[in-house]
Design an enzyme around this catalytic site. Structure first.
Site, PDB file in Angstrom:
ATOM      1  N   HIS A  80     -17.022 -64.776  -7.437  1.00  0.00           N
ATOM      2  CA  HIS A  80     -15.719 -64.533  -8.069  1.00  0.00           C
ATOM      3  C   HIS A  80     -15.907 -63.544  -9.213  1.00  0.00           C
ATOM      4  O   HIS A  80     -16.385 -63.908 -10.296  1.00  0.00           O
ATOM      5  CB  HIS A  80     -15.111 -65.848  -8.570  1.00  0.00           C
ATOM      6  CG  HIS A  80     -13.733 -65.704  -9.140  1.00  0.00           C
ATOM      7  ND1 HIS A  80     -12.666 -66.459  -8.699  1.00  0.00           N
ATOM      8  CD2 HIS A  80     -13.237 -64.904 -10.111  1.00  0.00           C
ATOM      9  CE1 HIS A  80     -11.576 -66.122  -9.382  1.00  0.00           C
ATOM     10  NE2 HIS A  80     -11.905 -65.179 -10.253  1.00  0.00           N
ATOM     11  N   HIS A  82     -14.280 -59.492 -10.911  1.00  0.00           N
ATOM     12  CA  HIS A  82     -13.172 -58.513 -10.946  1.00  0.00           C
ATOM     13  C   HIS A  82     -13.771 -57.150 -11.256  1.00  0.00           C
ATOM     14  O   HIS A  82     -13.630 -56.634 -12.364  1.00  0.00           O
ATOM     15  CB  HIS A  82     -12.149 -58.906 -12.014  1.00  0.00           C
ATOM     16  CG  HIS A  82     -11.392 -60.154 -11.698  1.00  0.00           C
ATOM     17  ND1 HIS A  82     -10.166 -60.148 -11.071  1.00  0.00           N
ATOM     18  CD2 HIS A  82     -11.704 -61.457 -11.889  1.00  0.00           C
ATOM     19  CE1 HIS A  82      -9.741 -61.393 -10.908  1.00  0.00           C
ATOM     20  NE2 HIS A  82     -10.664 -62.213 -11.398  1.00  0.00           N
ATOM     21  N   LYS A  85     -11.628 -54.327 -12.784  1.00  0.00           N
ATOM     22  CA  LYS A  85     -11.218 -54.408 -14.195  1.00  0.00           C
ATOM     23  C   LYS A  85     -12.370 -54.136 -15.149  1.00  0.00           C
ATOM     24  O   LYS A  85     -12.162 -53.894 -16.335  1.00  0.00           O
ATOM     25  CB  LYS A  85     -10.691 -55.807 -14.512  1.00  0.00           C
ATOM     26  CG  LYS A  85      -9.326 -56.136 -13.971  1.00  0.00           C
ATOM     27  CD  LYS A  85      -8.799 -57.416 -14.635  1.00  0.00           C
ATOM     28  CE  LYS A  85      -7.458 -57.829 -14.061  1.00  0.00           C
ATOM     29  NZ  LYS A  85      -7.565 -58.477 -12.746  1.00  0.00           N
ATOM     30  N   HIS A 231      -6.372 -67.762  -7.236  1.00  0.00           N
ATOM     31  CA  HIS A 231      -6.505 -68.077  -8.663  1.00  0.00           C
ATOM     32  C   HIS A 231      -5.500 -69.186  -8.950  1.00  0.00           C
ATOM     33  O   HIS A 231      -4.298 -68.973  -8.817  1.00  0.00           O
ATOM     34  CB  HIS A 231      -6.144 -66.869  -9.528  1.00  0.00           C
ATOM     35  CG  HIS A 231      -7.262 -65.895  -9.698  1.00  0.00           C
ATOM     36  ND1 HIS A 231      -7.739 -65.116  -8.683  1.00  0.00           N
ATOM     37  CD2 HIS A 231      -8.010 -65.580 -10.800  1.00  0.00           C
ATOM     38  CE1 HIS A 231      -8.719 -64.356  -9.141  1.00  0.00           C
ATOM     39  NE2 HIS A 231      -8.906 -64.616 -10.417  1.00  0.00           N
ATOM     40  N   GLU A 234      -4.561 -71.475 -13.957  1.00  0.00           N
ATOM     41  CA  GLU A 234      -5.462 -71.060 -15.048  1.00  0.00           C
ATOM     42  C   GLU A 234      -4.733 -71.243 -16.374  1.00  0.00           C
ATOM     43  O   GLU A 234      -4.348 -70.290 -17.049  1.00  0.00           O
ATOM     44  CB  GLU A 234      -5.906 -69.602 -14.833  1.00  0.00           C
ATOM     45  CG  GLU A 234      -7.061 -69.199 -15.731  1.00  0.00           C
ATOM     46  CD  GLU A 234      -7.561 -67.783 -15.465  1.00  0.00           C
ATOM     47  OE1 GLU A 234      -7.107 -67.161 -14.496  1.00  0.00           O
ATOM     48  OE2 GLU A 234      -8.398 -67.307 -16.247  1.00  0.00           O
ATOM     49  N   ASP A 335     -16.623 -64.145 -12.972  1.00  0.00           N
ATOM     50  CA  ASP A 335     -15.260 -63.748 -13.329  1.00  0.00           C
ATOM     51  C   ASP A 335     -15.304 -62.377 -14.028  1.00  0.00           C
ATOM     52  O   ASP A 335     -15.995 -61.489 -13.583  1.00  0.00           O
ATOM     53  CB  ASP A 335     -14.566 -64.824 -14.166  1.00  0.00           C
ATOM     54  CG  ASP A 335     -13.051 -64.853 -13.919  1.00  0.00           C
ATOM     55  OD1 ASP A 335     -12.573 -64.129 -13.024  1.00  0.00           O
ATOM     56  OD2 ASP A 335     -12.345 -65.602 -14.620  1.00  0.00           O
ATOM     57  N   ASN A 336     -14.620 -62.227 -15.143  1.00  0.00           N
ATOM     58  CA  ASN A 336     -14.426 -60.894 -15.725  1.00  0.00           C
ATOM     59  C   ASN A 336     -15.617 -60.419 -16.540  1.00  0.00           C
ATOM     60  O   ASN A 336     -16.395 -61.231 -17.045  1.00  0.00           O
ATOM     61  CB  ASN A 336     -13.173 -60.904 -16.586  1.00  0.00           C
ATOM     62  CG  ASN A 336     -11.936 -61.213 -15.774  1.00  0.00           C
ATOM     63  OD1 ASN A 336     -11.754 -62.346 -15.329  1.00  0.00           O
ATOM     64  ND2 ASN A 336     -11.116 -60.220 -15.527  1.00  0.00           N
TER      65      ASN A 336
HETATM   66 ZN   LIG Z   1     -10.645 -64.282 -11.619  1.00  0.00          ZN
END
Ligand SMILES: [Zn+2]
Length: 443
Positions: A80, A82, A85, A231, A234, A335-336
């Site tokens: 997972h 991104h 981004k 998602h 959250e 994640d990010n």
């Molecule tokens: Zn995410």
């Protein structure tokens, strides 16, 4: 060129001697694991493949690297992320660190700057980081709000091709679930995802037509043989119950593919009985859950600046122990990375594991949990050949000086050696200065 601490023999056939392995990541390990689930072994590598996992000392006569009990893991699986981004923080920081701040900043940056070159350059940079840290499979979400889907999906496909053989790249659409109620958009995004060999995904939250939207996406995914990756909830708002809606819809529609639910934060803020009932349904529907502990701890329970002083009261993470106890496959992931949703991150799955152990108490005993960054996500994304050390599989391995979990997790293990097909790769990380030119595009 940095190759880490270990001098691997420059031979076709050699031994990684006196290694310590997390048994949960090894097929047919020799001997009995200790209380932390670790076993001692020699690993014979032949022509880039793991030939044999033997009791220590059983392989004398071959050229050897003596690891002196240092740990060996399979390459990581980061399910997972991104990548589209990543690294926009310098030109578009989150003004106050909140979730709303992240949404607004990311939206503005996408509108202003996400042409194909911008997205491709940042994605490639991230993949170089992941590769150097020892990851061999990355699943990324791809912002798919129109018109971005037309720019980013072809870039994703190009990256998957460019990185073939080093990182297996999977892509998931991300858009808010309400958009799927627009039939024209639904047609277009399903077609885009199917054409690019992706996975269908959306952000689920409480909207009046949630059940219809989720059922529709499941029907459309089933018709095109697509898996789903959401998602989910959250937020700390206990009224966010889209996880239950997904589980119910999966059972109602008898959805045939794989379903992944990411985040699921509000599960931890709901009354126990309600959370337990939801988790039972998640288990029954065979949904896999991925927790994103670093990003959750960053965004959840943060108040805007200028209000009363506020220290976070909860860790933001979902109920991984209770889910795992029900047989739900549970993974953790990055994640990010250096974007408005998370100011930090390096796509280093050892960091993710280290932080997950601390945030989620994945320790004492730690034994089953190394699987959460390797074998479990590999199984969830249908790549059981990844995230495991087994005879016959490529020698895609990460070698650490740390001999046990207290040594492994106390330090960053920045001197690790990463083997791909039995050969040490360059573990030098790309320099952020390479991205400076893109950051000058700040609007
Ligand atoms: Zn995410």
């Amino acid at each position: 060129m940095a190759k880490g601490f270990a001098a691997v023999p420059d031979e076709r056939r050699y031994v990684l001697a006196n290694a310590t392995l997390p048994a949960v990541l090894v097929d047919n390990f020799p001997g009995e694991p200790d209380g932390d689930g670790l076993v001692a072994a020699d690993i014979v590598v032949n022509d880039g493949t793991v030939e044999r996992i033997a009791p220590p000392g059983d392989t004398s006569g071959l050229p050897a690297l003596d690891l002196d009990r240092g740990m060996v893991w399979p390459c990581f699986v980061d399910m997972h992320t991104h990548l589209d981004k990543g690294h926009i923080w310098p030109r578009r920081p989150n003004p106050d660190g909140t979730f709303d701040g992240a949404l607004a900043a990311a939206w503005a940056d996408r509108r202003a700057s996400w042409n194909a070159t911008d997205v491709a350059t940042r994605m490639d940079f991230s993949l170089r980081m992941a590769y150097a840290h020892g990851t061999s499979l990355v699943r990324t979400h791809v912002d798919s709000d129109p018109p971005q889907h037309k720019i980013s999906w072809p870039v994703f496909a190009e990256m998957r091709e460019r990185w073939k053989g080093r990182i297996d790249l999977q892509g998931v659409s991300i858009f808010t679930i309400d958009q799927f109620l627009n039939a024209d958009y639904a047609d277009e995004i399903v077609e885009t995802v199917a054409t690019h060999g992706g996975i269908l995904g959306a952000v689920t939250f409480m909207i009046p037509e949630l059940d219809r939207a989720i059922e529709t996406i499941m029907h459309r995914a089933a018709n095109r043989d697509l898996d789903l990756d959401f998602h989910v909830d959250e937020t700390d708002d206990p009224a966010a119950r889209s996880l239950l809606a997904i589980a119910d819809a999966a059972l109602r529609t008898d959805f045939p593919g794989e379903i992944v639910a990411g985040h699921c934060c509000s599960l931890a803020t709901q009354p126990e009985a309600e959370a337990e009932a939801t988790m039972d349904r998640v288990a029954e529907a065979e949904i896999a859950v991925v927790s994103l502990p670093m990003c959750n701890m960053y965004l959840q329970d943060r108040q805007p600046r200028g209000e009363a002083p506020w220290t976070p009261r909860w860790r933001g993470v979902t109920l991984v122990h209770e889910l795992a106890a029900r047989g739900v496959p549970v993974a953790v992931a990055s994640d990010n990375t250096r974007d408005p949703f998370y100011a930090y991150g390096d796509l280093d799955m050892l960091e993710v594991f280290r932080e997950a152990v601390r945030i989620l108490h994945l320790d004492h005993p730690i034994a089953p949990w190394p699987a959460a960054v390797a074998r479990t996500p590999a199984d969830i994304v249908d790549r059981p050949d990844r995230g495991v050390i087994a005879a016959g599989l490529p020698a895609d391995l990460v070698l650490f000086r740390g001999r046990n979990f207290t040594e492994l997790l106390a330090r960053a293990q920045s001197d690790r050696t990463v083997l791909r097909a039995g050969k040490a790769i360059d573990t030098e990380l790309p320099d952020y200065r390479e991205l400076d030119e893109l950051m000058e595009w700040r609007a």
